[in-house]
Structures are given as C-alpha cells and as structure tokens.
Design a protein around this motif. Structure first.
Motif, PDB file in Angstrom:
ATOM      1  N   ALA A   1      -6.565   0.344 -12.453  1.00  0.00           N
ATOM      2  CA  ALA A   1      -7.655   1.296 -12.226  1.00  0.00           C
ATOM      3  C   ALA A   1      -7.157   2.539 -11.510  1.00  0.00           C
ATOM      4  O   ALA A   1      -7.519   3.680 -11.873  1.00  0.00           O
ATOM      5  CB  ALA A   1      -8.770   0.627 -11.417  1.00  0.00           C
ATOM      6  N   LEU A   2      -6.311   2.374 -10.510  1.00  0.00           N
ATOM      7  CA  LEU A   2      -5.796   3.529  -9.768  1.00  0.00           C
ATOM      8  C   LEU A   2      -4.863   4.375 -10.630  1.00  0.00           C
ATOM      9  O   LEU A   2      -4.836   5.603 -10.504  1.00  0.00           O
ATOM     10  CB  LEU A   2      -5.060   3.062  -8.513  1.00  0.00           C
TER      11      LEU A   2
ATOM     12  N   SER B   1      -8.448  10.351  -8.966  1.00  0.00           N
ATOM     13  CA  SER B   1      -9.517  10.537  -7.981  1.00  0.00           C
ATOM     14  C   SER B   1      -9.864   9.207  -7.311  1.00  0.00           C
ATOM     15  O   SER B   1     -10.090   9.151  -6.096  1.00  0.00           O
ATOM     16  CB  SER B   1     -10.759  11.131  -8.648  1.00  0.00           C
ATOM     17  N   LEU B   2      -9.887   8.124  -8.102  1.00  0.00           N
ATOM     18  CA  LEU B   2     -10.145   6.808  -7.531  1.00  0.00           C
ATOM     19  C   LEU B   2      -9.027   6.403  -6.581  1.00  0.00           C
ATOM     20  O   LEU B   2      -9.281   5.792  -5.535  1.00  0.00           O
ATOM     21  CB  LEU B   2     -10.285   5.778  -8.646  1.00  0.00           C
TER      22      LEU B   2
ATOM     23  N   VAL C   1      -6.477  -9.466  -8.772  1.00  0.00           N
ATOM     24  CA  VAL C   1      -7.071  -8.313  -8.088  1.00  0.00           C
ATOM     25  C   VAL C   1      -6.063  -7.174  -7.993  1.00  0.00           C
ATOM     26  O   VAL C   1      -6.394  -6.002  -8.236  1.00  0.00           O
ATOM     27  CB  VAL C   1      -7.570  -8.715  -6.689  1.00  0.00           C
ATOM     28  N   GLY C   2      -4.818  -7.498  -7.654  1.00  0.00           N
ATOM     29  CA  GLY C   2      -3.797  -6.462  -7.547  1.00  0.00           C
ATOM     30  C   GLY C   2      -3.494  -5.791  -8.869  1.00  0.00           C
ATOM     31  O   GLY C   2      -3.357  -4.567  -8.938  1.00  0.00           O
ATOM     32  N   LEU C   3      -3.407  -6.590  -9.941  1.00  0.00           N
ATOM     33  CA  LEU C   3      -3.131  -6.032 -11.260  1.00  0.00           C
ATOM     34  C   LEU C   3      -4.266  -5.117 -11.721  1.00  0.00           C
ATOM     35  O   LEU C   3      -4.029  -3.987 -12.181  1.00  0.00           O
ATOM     36  CB  LEU C   3      -2.925  -7.160 -12.265  1.00  0.00           C
TER      37      LEU C   3
ATOM     38  N   ASN D   1       3.153  -2.182  -7.353  1.00  0.00           N
ATOM     39  CA  ASN D   1       4.122  -2.194  -8.446  1.00  0.00           C
ATOM     40  C   ASN D   1       3.471  -1.876  -9.781  1.00  0.00           C
ATOM     41  O   ASN D   1       4.076  -1.213 -10.630  1.00  0.00           O
ATOM     42  CB  ASN D   1       4.815  -3.557  -8.513  1.00  0.00           C
ATOM     43  N   THR D   2       2.234  -2.342  -9.983  1.00  0.00           N
ATOM     44  CA  THR D   2       1.519  -2.005 -11.213  1.00  0.00           C
ATOM     45  C   THR D   2       1.258  -0.508 -11.281  1.00  0.00           C
ATOM     46  O   THR D   2       1.474   0.131 -12.322  1.00  0.00           O
ATOM     47  CB  THR D   2       0.188  -2.768 -11.283  1.00  0.00           C
TER      48      THR D   2
END
Length: 257
Positions: free
Chosen positions: A83-84, A89-90, A76-78, A139-140
């Motif tokens: 995505a961010l 905007s996301l 989920v974090g990766l 970190n990603t």
C-alpha cells in the motif's frame, strides 16, 4: 568435500572446542553452578526436561505464538508495504506512526497488553506481530520501489492495469527483498515471543527462563536458552530453504518462453 561441507565441519569443530574449554575452565576455576553451570550440567538438565516431558509443552506454546505472530506480522507487513509503495501520500501519513511503533520498547508494551487482553497467548502473539511486521513492510516497500522504470512503462504501453503491474512485475522483482525481510522477521518473531512470555505467559520457553531465575536453577535456564537457540536456527534455515525454492522457481519461470 565441498567448500560448504568443509565450512560446516569447521563450525562444528569450533563449537565442540568452545564447549570443551567452557567445561574445563568452569571445573578448573571451581565456578558454582549458580553462576555458570558446566555444559555437562546443562546437558543433564536439558535431557531430563525432554525425557520427562516438561519442556515439550513450553516448546509447543512458544512455537504456536511464534508461528501465529510471524504469519500475522508477515501478512500485515506485506500488505502495508504494498500500500505504501503504491501511494506516496499514504506513506507520508502512516510512515511516522509505523516507525514509532518500532522504537517504543516492546517490553514496556507487554504489561499494557496483559492488562488489556489478560495473561495467555494473545499478548504474546500481539507483541510478536508488532515486532516482526516492520522488516516485511520495509523490505516490501524498498523492493517494490526498485522496479525498473522502463519495464513499468512497457507494461503501461501494453495496457496493463495497476494491479496487473503490481502482481506480474513489481512483486516478482521485489521477491528477493521480501524474502530477506522474512528471514529477519522470523528471527525477531522468536525474540518477540520469548520477551512477551517473560511477563505475560505462564507457559513457553520465556516463562521457563523466568521460573528458573526465580528458583535459582541456572542449568534449567541455560537449557531453555539452548532450546530457544535451536528453534531460532531451525526457523532461519527453513526460511533459507523456502527462499531458495521460491527464487529457483521464479528464475525457471522467467526463462520459460
């Protein structure tokens, strides 16, 4: 003898010295085992718990919750970090909610999760996931944002798609930061699993700590803490080993023509 071997030897010697001082002072001051048990009393409790099989079911329960929560939180974090990083905007929309999910005390959320999902593995895994996904996400996001702009422009000139640029340039560049986040997440995952077991589990090393507290069995409590510490050290060293292998493989592949 190498410097690394010398450092390990010094660390082991320091550990033995501290144990001896603890044993000596506890006996000299006549401290009750209820207040501070001696290392020898903790060792006896730990050995008897391992030999009798009492600890193994709790170790397995904590390890299951830890690994499932770490795996889910890492994925989920990766994905969230990717995505961010690809959509500012996301990031502006979701980042405040992600930060809020971390600043809320997890110990306060555990009773709610127990109320919603019942006692057992599910609340523990959810709390562990919630705790350890943020380091991977942060970190990603940071690693992907640090990709060299000229290299991105070169990929664009060569006709690479956005996904190709992400997979072949940005992710390999961000790999050291992502793996560093995994190390932090692994340690926090163990903390999350144990904290969740304080309230929402009947098995696990966290549950052993609470049980020992109720029975006023301080040596048993210290034995569980020793097992938690050993599990954390082994998990951290496993992450270091994985990091070295992945970075070595990436360095080798990047130099192959």
């Amino acid at each position: 003898m190498t410097a690394a071997s010398r450092a390990r030897l010094i660390a082991a010697a320091l550990f033995l010295v501290l144990l001896c001082l603890w044993e000596l002072l506890a006996r000299r001051w006549g401290l009750s085992a209820l207040v501070l048990p001696t290392p020898s009393a903790v060792a006896v409790s730990l050995w008897s718990g391992l030999v009798s099989g009492y600890f193994w079911q709790h170790i397995w329960a904590t390890l299951q919750a830890l690994l499932m929560g770490l795996a889910a939180g890492s994925v989920v974090g990766l994905l969230t970090g990717m995505a961010l990083a690809e959509s500012e905007s996301l990031e502006h929309v979701l980042k405040p909610y992600l930060v809020i999910s971390q600043v809320v005390p997890k110990l306060a959320l555990t009773p709610l999760f127990v109320l919603w999902f019942g006692f057992g593995m599910v609340p523990t895994v959810l709390i562990t996931t919630l705790i350890c996904f943020f380091p991977l996400m942060e970190n990603t996001l940071t690693g992907l944002r640090q990709t060299d702009a000229q290299q991105q422009q070169l990929f664009h000139m060569l006709g690479a798609t956005r996904m190709q640029t992400l997979l072949r340039l940005k992710l390999p560049t961000a790999l050291p930061a992502i793996l560093a986040g995994l190390r932090v997440a692994a340690v926090l995952a163990l903390v999350g699993a144990v904290v969740a077991e304080f309230i929402g589990a009947s098995r696990g090393l966290g549950a052993v700590v609470i049980t020992a507290q109720g029975m006023m069995d301080t040596p048993l409590m210290f034995s569980a803490l020793v097992l938690i510490a050993v599990m954390g050290l082994l998990l951290y060293q496993s992450c270091l080993l994985l990091e070295r292998r992945l970075l070595r493989a990436y360095a080798f592949s990047s130099h192959v023509p």
